[in-house]
Design an enzyme around this catalytic site. Structure first.
Site, mmCIF file in Angstrom:
data_model
loop_
_atom_site.group_PDB
_atom_site.id
_atom_site.type_symbol
_atom_site.label_atom_id
_atom_site.label_comp_id
_atom_site.label_asym_id
_atom_site.label_seq_id
_atom_site.Cartn_x
_atom_site.Cartn_y
_atom_site.Cartn_z
ATOM 1 C CG ASP A 37 -2.182 0.802 1.036
ATOM 2 O OD1 ASP A 37 -3.260 0.198 0.994
ATOM 3 O OD2 ASP A 37 -2.086 2.052 0.901
ATOM 4 C CG ASP A 60 2.833 5.582 -6.139
ATOM 5 O OD1 ASP A 60 1.756 5.182 -6.661
ATOM 6 O OD2 ASP A 60 3.280 6.726 -6.295
ATOM 7 C CB VAL A 61 -0.213 0.774 -7.966
ATOM 8 C CG1 VAL A 61 -0.395 -0.205 -6.828
ATOM 9 C CG2 VAL A 61 -1.291 1.851 -7.958
ATOM 10 C CG ASN A 87 -8.018 -4.109 -3.602
ATOM 11 O OD1 ASN A 87 -9.230 -4.157 -3.799
ATOM 12 N ND2 ASN A 87 -7.499 -3.482 -2.545
ATOM 13 C CE1 TYR A 150 -13.344 3.789 -8.817
ATOM 14 C CE2 TYR A 150 -15.567 3.146 -9.467
ATOM 15 C CZ TYR A 150 -14.405 2.894 -8.750
ATOM 16 O OH TYR A 150 -14.309 1.770 -7.974
ATOM 17 C CE LYS A 154 -11.858 0.704 -10.052
ATOM 18 N NZ LYS A 154 -10.822 -0.162 -9.469
ATOM 19 C CB THR A 185 -14.550 0.046 2.100
ATOM 20 O OG1 THR A 185 -14.848 1.146 1.240
ATOM 21 C CG2 THR A 185 -14.667 -1.253 1.324
HETATM 22 N N1 NAD Z 1 -15.943 0.011 -1.813
HETATM 23 C C1 NAD Z 1 -16.700 -0.156 -2.885
HETATM 24 O O1 NAD Z 1 -17.942 0.026 -2.846
HETATM 25 C C2 NAD Z 1 -16.068 -0.588 -4.191
HETATM 26 C C3 NAD Z 1 -16.930 -0.944 -5.238
HETATM 27 C C4 NAD Z 1 -16.393 -1.327 -6.462
HETATM 28 C C5 NAD Z 1 -15.019 -1.376 -6.623
HETATM 29 N N2 NAD Z 1 -14.203 -1.016 -5.599
HETATM 30 C C6 NAD Z 1 -12.767 -1.085 -5.851
HETATM 31 O O2 NAD Z 1 -12.199 -1.922 -4.875
HETATM 32 C C7 NAD Z 1 -10.842 -1.519 -4.623
HETATM 33 C C8 NAD Z 1 -10.627 -1.316 -3.133
HETATM 34 O O3 NAD Z 1 -11.525 -0.304 -2.695
HETATM 35 P P1 NAD Z 1 -11.842 -0.012 -1.153
HETATM 36 O O4 NAD Z 1 -13.269 0.315 -1.054
HETATM 37 O O5 NAD Z 1 -11.249 -1.055 -0.298
HETATM 38 O O6 NAD Z 1 -11.059 1.350 -0.997
HETATM 39 P P2 NAD Z 1 -10.172 1.905 0.196
HETATM 40 O O7 NAD Z 1 -10.110 3.349 -0.071
HETATM 41 O O8 NAD Z 1 -10.665 1.409 1.525
HETATM 42 O O9 NAD Z 1 -8.745 1.226 -0.077
HETATM 43 C C9 NAD Z 1 -7.957 1.581 -1.177
HETATM 44 C C10 NAD Z 1 -6.505 1.386 -0.783
HETATM 45 O O10 NAD Z 1 -5.704 1.686 -1.928
HETATM 46 C C11 NAD Z 1 -4.572 2.380 -1.479
HETATM 47 N N3 NAD Z 1 -3.999 3.160 -2.577
HETATM 48 C C12 NAD Z 1 -4.490 4.296 -3.155
HETATM 49 N N4 NAD Z 1 -3.644 4.742 -4.082
HETATM 50 C C13 NAD Z 1 -2.604 3.880 -4.113
HETATM 51 C C14 NAD Z 1 -1.396 3.822 -4.855
HETATM 52 N N5 NAD Z 1 -1.074 4.777 -5.764
HETATM 53 N N6 NAD Z 1 -0.544 2.787 -4.640
HETATM 54 C C15 NAD Z 1 -0.839 1.842 -3.716
HETATM 55 N N7 NAD Z 1 -1.940 1.866 -2.952
HETATM 56 C C16 NAD Z 1 -2.812 2.872 -3.156
HETATM 57 C C17 NAD Z 1 -5.076 3.271 -0.357
HETATM 58 O O11 NAD Z 1 -4.022 3.717 0.491
HETATM 59 C C18 NAD Z 1 -6.053 2.332 0.339
HETATM 60 O O12 NAD Z 1 -5.435 1.585 1.387
HETATM 61 C C19 NAD Z 1 -10.626 -0.270 -5.464
HETATM 62 O O13 NAD Z 1 -9.998 -0.606 -6.683
HETATM 63 C C20 NAD Z 1 -12.036 0.231 -5.720
HETATM 64 O O14 NAD Z 1 -12.110 1.005 -6.892
HETATM 65 C C21 NAD Z 1 -14.695 -0.637 -4.394
#
Ligand code: NAD
Length: 253
Positions: A37, A60-61, A87, A150, A154, A185
């Site tokens: 992360d 950092d991805v 993710n 967004y 995706k 989340t």
């Molecule tokens: N929560 C939802 O409803 C939902 C729905 C559909 C898709 N998603 C997808 O699921 C995935 C996880 O989402 P979440 O809800 O757990 O979000 P979250 O915000 O709780 O977690 C995202 C994590 O990604 C990390 N991150 C951000 N930029 C980064 C980078 N440049 N390098 C490395 N890490 C980085 C953040 O620090 C965080 O820990 C995401 O891809 C999101 O788009 C989430």
């Protein structure tokens, strides 16, 4: 169950809501896991909670050198790399009128460039039988007002997933995408209004990170050995029909 026994996995965004649930599920299934992360404190906290088979790394991805470091650290710590879960995500909902070029660039950097660089960095280390899981979104399956930026990123993840699956099949590596609907989340503000909207779904509630993690664990494991280039929806039926419209924009990612 120990479906991931002997496997080593990287989970990006592993410090977040869905990523920490995936890391926990993988560890419970017998994998050794690198929680990667950009927020090192979060990665450390998740790893500390999950025990000795889980290690944190700052990643950092959006940066190729950062990926090289994370993959090297994984192989050094656990001796290999069998599963990559892309993710990490970036989410800034905005109507087209106010969405900015910077929003679009940043969203593509994290949500699309990130998985692209991750796949390239992992490839040389991943043996036959490897599995790559890209976390896209329900918003990558259907149009949603307010999510042009967004959702574009995706949707792009689906294209990357399918092309990678076609290319990497010859190496025995599978590549699939997962499409969560509304998932509860910590970083998402789900007010009572949003919770009410989810009652219109066939599964009439918001989803949990653990429900997404269960799908990702299946795809990471050899149980999904005949699945590649495919899209797996975990959305309570949101995309199944016109009920999608009832859930509104604010509660979905
Ligand atoms: N929560 C939802 O409803 C939902 C729905 C559909 C898709 N998603 C997808 O699921 C995935 C996880 O989402 P979440 O809800 O757990 O979000 P979250 O915000 O709780 O977690 C995202 C994590 O990604 C990390 N991150 C951000 N930029 C980064 C980078 N440049 N390098 C490395 N890490 C980085 C953040 O620090 C965080 O820990 C995401 O891809 C999101 O788009 C989430």
């Amino acid at each position: 169950m120990s479906r991931l026994h002997g496997k080593v996995a990287i989970v990006t965004g592993g410090g977040g809501g869905i990523g920490s649930a995936i890391s926990a599920r993988f560890a419970a299934e017998g994998a050794r896991v690198v929680v990667a992360d950009v927020d090192g404190d979060r990665a450390k906290a998740v790893a500390a909670e999950l025990g000795a088979a889980v290690a944190p790394v700052v990643l950092d991805v959006t940066s190729a050198p950062s990926w090289e470091h994370a993959v090297d650290a994984t192989v050094e710590a656990f001796g290999g790399l069998h599963v990559l879960v892309n993710n990490a995500g970036y989410f800034r909902p905005a109507p087209l009128e106010s969405a900015t070029e910077d929003d679009l660039r940043r969203s593509f950097e994290v949500n699309q460039l990130g998985p692209f660089l991750g796949i390239k960095a992992a490839l040389g280390r991943m043996p036959e039988g490897g599995s790559i899981v890209n976390v896209s979104s329900g918003a990558g399956m259907y149009g949603t007002p307010g999510l042009a930026v967004y959702a574009s990123t995706k949707f792009a993840v689906r294209g990357l997933t399918r092309c990678a699956a076609m290319e990497l099949g010859a190496r025995g590596i599978r590549v699939n995408s997962v499409h969560p609907g509304g998932i509860d989340t910590p970083m998402v503000n789900r007010g009572p209004e949003s919770a009410a909207a989810y009652r219109a779904l066939p599964v009439p509630r918001i989803g949990s990170p653990e429900e997404v993690a269960a799908m990702v664990a299946f795809l990471a494991s050899d149980e999904s050995s005949y699945c590649t280039g495919a899209e797996f929806v975990v959305d309570g039926g949101m995309g199944a029909g016109p009920m999608l419209a009832a859930t509104g924009t604010a509660g979905r990612r």
